[in-house]
Write a protein that holds these residues in place. Structure first.
Motif, mmCIF file in Angstrom:
data_model
loop_
_atom_site.group_PDB
_atom_site.id
_atom_site.type_symbol
_atom_site.label_atom_id
_atom_site.label_comp_id
_atom_site.label_asym_id
_atom_site.label_seq_id
_atom_site.Cartn_x
_atom_site.Cartn_y
_atom_site.Cartn_z
ATOM 1 N N ASP A 1 0.907 -1.636 0.219
ATOM 2 C CA ASP A 1 0.245 -0.230 0.329
ATOM 3 C C ASP A 1 0.903 0.816 -0.019
ATOM 4 N N TYR A 2 0.583 2.004 -1.534
ATOM 5 C CA TYR A 2 1.258 3.460 -1.126
ATOM 6 C C TYR A 2 0.282 4.771 -1.360
ATOM 7 N N MET A 3 0.801 5.356 -1.081
ATOM 8 C CA MET A 3 0.107 6.562 -0.897
ATOM 9 C C MET A 3 -0.531 7.555 -2.176
ATOM 10 N N VAL B 1 -1.453 7.197 -4.660
ATOM 11 C CA VAL B 1 -2.372 7.342 -5.822
ATOM 12 C C VAL B 1 -4.291 7.300 -5.190
ATOM 13 N N GLU C 1 -7.366 6.180 -3.901
ATOM 14 C CA GLU C 1 -8.233 4.582 -4.545
ATOM 15 C C GLU C 1 -9.323 5.223 -3.862
ATOM 16 N N GLN D 1 3.260 3.031 2.907
ATOM 17 C CA GLN D 1 2.071 3.676 3.337
ATOM 18 C C GLN D 1 2.228 2.740 4.686
ATOM 19 N N GLU E 1 -1.793 -3.560 -2.312
ATOM 20 C CA GLU E 1 -2.156 -1.775 -2.867
ATOM 21 C C GLU E 1 -3.695 -1.556 -3.543
ATOM 22 N N GLY E 2 -4.523 -0.681 -2.394
ATOM 23 C CA GLY E 2 -5.793 -1.017 -3.081
ATOM 24 C C GLY E 2 -6.316 -0.454 -4.243
#
Ligand code: CA
Length: 683
Positions: free
Chosen positions: A223-225, A227, A229, A244, A250-251
């Motif tokens: 999960d990164y920030m 983009v 979601e 994150q 990642e969502g």
């Protein structure tokens, strides 16, 4: 080489967060010595321990005076449905046990430190989160397993040098209209079988099988920030080097970011589909820094502890992204090891590529290696053996390229070979060996022996390393291009502006041949087999899909290149001589062909190297644009690679010892008998 991601630099310039960070750290006197006084928690139950009857929450946070646990019905918005004061436990921990089945509930922590309430954050150990990762979620992991998960096995792998890596951004595989893939930009896009481009050629998963690579290396899928979601209907793209939640997929790649279980299940479906196709899965992991610094979930629970400080007491920044983590501190090391193990155990991930591995300390990397290899010795670990800026960690403790000799079963990227092939990565107009630049022969030879010690390499003339840095070929990643910087094709266009495409294609084929015939572990940037372009963009970390995506019509346009790369991969997989397993074996079986030409080098793999069915193999690289003669040992040579085609079935035969090597090309030849005997035997 340095890797600077403009995303973070922009963020710092925009908000001045770094300055705020300096003040908050200084005001709290959070020095290294204070951190050393923090108790270390030895237990394995940090985070959530879920059963249908109750959920136990545990956080490590020594400086906290109060800790609140809040529950929500949604991943974003709305008020807390319940707030619980957590109780102080042993070794700096705080805990709470809540009765009942909490499946699906969202939750956060909020800490009071020195009388000040910090921000509400998700649990750093969270394994499920809602939209945009702002709240953790209680998820019964057993319910996330796809059909057949209990029978999921890693595809067979004998030696690390049998690996052929394919570095892919998940979105790039499927977003182009020509992909024929329905689930565009999603985990599920990599599970679709028999998809085709408009010309009827395979795309996606089927294409990877057809190409023959062994491992897909995915750019960040934790999960990164960057983009959002919550608005996935709008065009967005990011590489994802802004972590994150480390233990959560990642969502934006899932079909429903709000439901924490969905992304977990779909990630597993992706792994399952790849494993069923005989392909292993590598994650690009970015434990070296967090996407935000002061406001990160780590920092809101234990201020300063997870990060190294500079001599002014502020955040040091060896990542060039605003901070660097302090892997040498016990609870940071513990977090990283347990996080890697989570991906291995819960998701069956087969390997990890450590971003800016030089920021991590050697001891942490070796403990990771020990922990994952206790589960499965075939899990492959490698990383970037450099940092992107100065670090307070002493050089002799950094997991940098020069210290790979001290790393246990961990490989590093050979920028020596990369830049020898294509020219210095940041000097765009500089040519490389394949385009005729002089002075790179020893660097190429250094790459051919996979950065190990070999008596025929003059290390004083190697571009970056003046000594062997790998214990064996399993510690070197051979490559000519990756997601960073220009694609190989774009780079050849920049440094050979006057040449026709057909001339550049020759150089391109030579470069790919060098990567796939060198000892070590070869690494291909996604789309290499169809002459991938980013339309001249270099740092495409946040550029639109149109720049980054794989255009599957190029598979048809460059069909000969696809066949060539596929043929080379098949050749490498069929011939263990290209995949020797130790430096001693390389020294015994690999001899260089003497040549006084600047841009000509070659080598002989002799005497059934590594059990090869062929007695002797000769490989010659000619980086000049002139034809050069080369004298080989006397034998009946079969030419399986003539620079344009790989032909194992009906190779032309040469019965004299002199061969002509066309300009900007590679020859690959073999003989089934010992040289000097075959001609005699025929007569
Ligand atoms: Ca995210």
């Amino acid at each position: 080489m340095l890797k600077i991601r403009k995303v973070m630099r922009n963020r710092l310039a925009k908000f001045g967060l770094m300055v705020l960070g300096l003040f908050s750290i200084a005001a709290m006197d959070l020095s290294e010595s204070n951190f050393n006084e923090y108790p270390v928690y030895e237990g394995k139950d940090l985070g959530l321990t879920y059963t249908v009857k109750s959920s136990a929450f545990k956080v490590w946070s020594p400086p906290v005076t109060q800790l609140l646990l809040r529950f929500y019905e949604t991943g974003m918005g709305g008020k807390a449905s319940k707030t619980i004061k957590m109780k102080k436990g042993p070794q700096g921990t705080w805990g709470a046990v809540v009765k009942g089945n909490l499946q699906g509930r969202y939750y956060t922590f909020q800490a009071q430190i020195d009388g000040k309430w910090m921000d509400e954050v998700p649990d750093p150990y969270a394994y499920a989160v809602g939209t945009n990762g702002k709240r953790a979620q209680v998820v019964d992991l057993k319910l996330t397993n796809p059909v057949g998960w209990d029978f999921d096995n890693r595809p067979a792998l004998k030696n690390p040098t049998d690996i052929i890596l394919y570095e892919l951004h998940l979105r790039d595989l499927s977003t182009h209209p020509s992909s024929g893939i329905t689930n565009k930009g999603k985990y599920l896009g990599l599970t679709e079988e028999k998809t085709r481009n408009p010309e009827g050629q395979f795309t996606g998963l089927e294409h990877l099988k057809e190409l023959g690579i062994t491992h897909v290396h995915l750019l960040p899928v934790f999960d990164y920030m960057s983009v959002d979601e919550s608005r996935l209907d709008e065009p967005q793209f990011n590489w994802g080097y802004d972590p994150q939640n480390y233990n959560v997929p990642e969502g934006s790649y899932s079909s429903n970011p709000e439901d924490g279980a969905t992304r977990i299940r779909e990630f597993k479906q992706m792994v399952r589909a790849l494993h069923n196709s005989g392909i292993r899965v590598v994650m690009d992991v970015v434990y070296n820094h967090t996407g935000v610094t002061d406001k990160s979930n780590f920092n809101q629970l234990v201020p300063g502890y997870y990060y190294r400080q500079n001599d002014k007491g502020g955040f040091s920044d060896a990542s060039a992204c605003g901070n660097e983590t302090a892997s040498e501190r016990p609870m940071v090391r513990k977090f990283i090891i347990e996080s890697v193990l989570h991906w291995v155990k819960e998701y069956h991930v087969d390997g990890f590529r450590f971003d800016l591995m030089g920021i991590h300390d050697i001891e942490t990397m070796n403990q990771i290696s020990k922990a994952v290899h206790a589960i499965d010795p075939s899990i492959f670990l490698y990383g970037e053996g450099w940092t992107a800026g100065a670090s307070p960690l002493p050089d002799d403790q950094k997991a940098i390229k020069a210290n790979v000799l001290k790393l246990d079963k961990i490989a590093a990227f050979s920028d020596d070979l990369r830049d020898a092939i294509r020219g210095h990565v940041f000097t765009h107009k500089e040519k490389g060996f394949v385009s005729g630049k002089a002075g790179l022969k020893e660097s190429v030879k250094f790459g051919v022996v996979a950065s190990t010690w070999h008596p025929e390499v003059d290390y004083s003339k190697v571009n970056y390393s003046k000594a062997a840095w790998a214990n064996g070929p399993d510690q070197t990643i051979s490559y000519a291009s990756c997601h960073d910087n220009h694609t190989l094709w774009d780079r050849l266009a920049i440094n050979n502006p006057m040449l026709l495409d057909e001339e550049r294609i020759k150089m391109y084929r030579l470069a790919v041949t060098m990567v796939l015939t060198a000892q070590g572990v070869p690494f291909l940037h996604a789309g290499t087999e169809m002459v991938v372009t980013k339309k001249g963009e270099e740092n495409s970390y946040n550029k639109p899909d149109e720049i980054n995506q794989l255009d599957w019509t190029r598979k048809y346009q460059y069909k000969e290149m696809f066949d060539y790369v596929k043929g080379l991969i098949a050749l490498r997989k069929a011939h263990p001589a290209f995949r020797m397993t130790s430096a001693a074996m390389i020294r015994e079986h690999l001899k260089f062909i003497p040549s006084t030409e600047e841009n000509l080098t070659g080598f002989i793999l002799s005497n059934h190297a590594n059990g090869d069915p062929w007695h002797t193999i000769a490989v010659i690289y000619n980086g000049s644009d002139q034809v050069h003669p080369v004298i080989l040992p006397r034998a009946e040579w079969k030419v399986v690679g003539n620079g344009e085609l790989i032909d194992v079935k009906n190779p032309p035969v040469i019965r004299n010892s002199g061969v002509l090597v066309p300009g900007n090309s590679a020859l690959i030849l073999y003989t089934t008998n010992a040289p000097g005997q075959s001609n005699a035997a025929e007569k």
